[in-house]
Design an enzyme around this catalytic site. Structure first.
Site, PDB file in Angstrom:
ATOM      1  CE  LYS A   1       3.166  -6.174   3.342  1.00  0.00           C
ATOM      2  NZ  LYS A   1       2.822  -5.058   4.258  1.00  0.00           N
TER       3      LYS A   1
ATOM      4  CG  ASP B   1       0.434  -4.155   1.898  1.00  0.00           C
ATOM      5  OD1 ASP B   1       0.668  -5.135   2.630  1.00  0.00           O
ATOM      6  OD2 ASP B   1       1.207  -3.184   1.804  1.00  0.00           O
TER       7      ASP B   1
ATOM      8  CG  ASP C   1      -0.402  -0.167   2.511  1.00  0.00           C
ATOM      9  OD1 ASP C   1       0.840  -0.259   2.594  1.00  0.00           O
ATOM     10  OD2 ASP C   1      -1.148  -0.193   3.504  1.00  0.00           O
ATOM     11  CB  SER C   2       4.578   1.670  -0.376  1.00  0.00           C
ATOM     12  OG  SER C   2       4.710   0.511  -1.179  1.00  0.00           O
TER      13      SER C   2
ATOM     14  CD  GLU D   1       8.224  -0.804   7.178  1.00  0.00           C
ATOM     15  OE1 GLU D   1       7.198  -1.439   6.853  1.00  0.00           O
ATOM     16  OE2 GLU D   1       8.488   0.345   6.741  1.00  0.00           O
TER      17      GLU D   1
ATOM     18  CD  GLU E   1       0.696  -1.987   7.977  1.00  0.00           C
ATOM     19  OE1 GLU E   1       0.371  -1.264   8.944  1.00  0.00           O
ATOM     20  OE2 GLU E   1       1.174  -1.535   6.912  1.00  0.00           O
TER      21      GLU E   1
HETATM   22  O1  KIV Z   1       3.606  -1.095   1.514  1.00  0.00           O
HETATM   23  C1  KIV Z   1       4.734  -1.594   1.359  1.00  0.00           C
HETATM   24  O2  KIV Z   1       5.431  -1.360   0.363  1.00  0.00           O
HETATM   25  C2  KIV Z   1       5.241  -2.468   2.408  1.00  0.00           C
HETATM   26  C3  KIV Z   1       6.697  -2.799   2.422  1.00  0.00           C
HETATM   27  C4  KIV Z   1       7.494  -1.617   2.806  1.00  0.00           C
HETATM   28  C5  KIV Z   1       7.013  -3.971   3.268  1.00  0.00           C
HETATM   29  O3  KIV Z   1       4.495  -2.867   3.248  1.00  0.00           O
END
Ligand code: KIV
Length: 264
Positions: A117, A87, A48-49, A186, A119
Site C-alpha cells: 500500500k 504499507d 505503518d500505524s 481516510e 499513500e
Molecule cells: O497504517 C495504517 O494502519 C493505515 C490504516 C489506518 C488505513 O494506513
C-alpha cells in the site's frame, strides 16, 4: 468441514460487483493475525500505524522498511486465508518508481505478503502504474495520508472544500487508471466517499469515510480499546486496556504478597 478459499485481489473485485462488504483490520504479528482472521477479518493490513501501535513512535514517519518486513512476515505466518497488505513506509517509495519497485520486491520476497500500500493520488499514479505493470498488487491510500502529517500539520479531515473534493476525485480516478487494485479513503466527507465509491470499478476501503465504502478498516488497538485514545471516527468495540491492567496488577499483587505461585 470445507476449506475456505484464499482471499485474493479478485475476491475484492467480486465482492464489490456483488455489493458485499469486505472487512479489513490491521495486524502486526502472528497472534493478532490469527485472532483477526478467526473472527472474520478478510484482509490483514500491516499498516505503518505499527509505529504508534507497537513501536512507541508518535507518528508513522520513523517506521523503516526493515521493521515493516519483520512484522509483515509474522502476520503472514499467522494467517491462513486472509489477503495480507503491507504499507510501504515513509521514504521507501516516494523518491522514484524504481525505488518503489525495489522496496516492493523486498517486501514481497522477504515477508510473503500479497500486496503493498502506498499513500498518494495523482503524484503516485506513475509509480502505481510501474508496479502494476510488473505484476505487483498495489493498494492506494488518499484523503488523510498520515505520512504527510508534517506538511499538513494535522490529522484533520481532507476534501472539505470544493477544491479539495475535486482533487480527491481526480486522485481516485488517477490511481484506478494506473492499476491500483483497491483504494483506502481516510477521513473524508461521507458523501464524497460515496461518490468516489460509485464512480470506481475497484473497491474502496473506508476509515472515517462513512458507510458507503465497499470495505471498512480499523486499527487493531483502536477497535479493541488498547489505544490510550481513539480518533473520533474509530470506535472501540471493547475496552481491553483496563482489563489488561487489572489482570497484570492482580498478578503483581499476588507475587508481592506471596500468593503466587501456590505451594502445590
Ligand atoms: O497504517 C495504517 O494502519 C493505515 C490504516 C489506518 C488505513 O494506513
Amino acid at each position: 468441514m470445507t476449506k475456505q478459499k484464499k482471499i485474493t485481489a479478485a475476491t475484492l473485485l467480486r465482492a464489490k460487483q456483488q455489493h458485499k462488504k469486505t472487512v479489513w483490520l490491521t495486524a502486526y504479528d502472528a497472534t493478532t493475525a490469527e485472532l483477526a482472521e478467526s473472527a472474520g477479518a478478510e484482509v490483514l493490513l500491516v499498516g505503518d500505524s505499527l509505529g504508534m501501535a507497537c513501536l512507541g513512535f508518535d507518528s508513522t514517519i520513523p517506521v523503516t522498511l526493515t521493521q515493516m518486513i519483520h512484522h509483515t512476515a509474522a502476520v503472514v505466518r499467522g494467517r491462513t486465508r486472509a489477503w495480507v497488505v503491507c504499507d510501504l513506509p515513509f521514504g521507501s517509495y516516494q523518491q522514484s518508481k524504481e525505488q518503489a519497485f525495489a522496496s516492493s520486491v523486498r517486501v514481497l520476497q522477504e515477508s510473503g505478503c500479497d500486496a503493498v500500500k502506498i499513500e498518494g493520488g495523482v503524484p503516485m499514479a506513475e509509480t502505481i502504474a510501474f508496479l502494476s505493470e510488473r505484476g505487483i498488487a498495489v493498494v492506494a491510500h488518499i484523503g488523510l495520508t498520515p505520512q504527510s502529517v508534517k506538511k499538513f500539520g494535522s490529522y484533520g479531515k481532507r476534501g472539505t472544500d470544493k477544491a479539495g473534493r475535486a482533487q480527491l476525485i481526480q486522485d481516485a480516478r488517477a490511481v484506478t487508471e494506473a492499476g491500483a487494485v483497491s483504494l483506502v479513503l481516510e477521513n473524508i466527507p461521507f458523501d464524497l466517499a460515496g461518490e468516489i465509491t460509485d464512480s470506481l470499478e475497484i473497491s474502496t476501503v473506508g476509515i472515517g469515510a462513512g458507510p458507503d465504502c465497499d470495505a471498512q478498516v480499523l486499527v487493531w488497538n483502536d477497535l479493541l480499546g488498547i489505544s490510550p485514545s481513539n480518533p473520533p471516527f474509530a470506535p472501540a468495540y471493547t475496552k481491553l486496556r483496563p482489563l489488561i491492567n487489572d489482570a497484570i496488577s492482580r498478578w503483581v499483587d499476588d507475587v508481592k504478597s506471596g500468593q503466587f505461585p501456590k505451594k502445590s
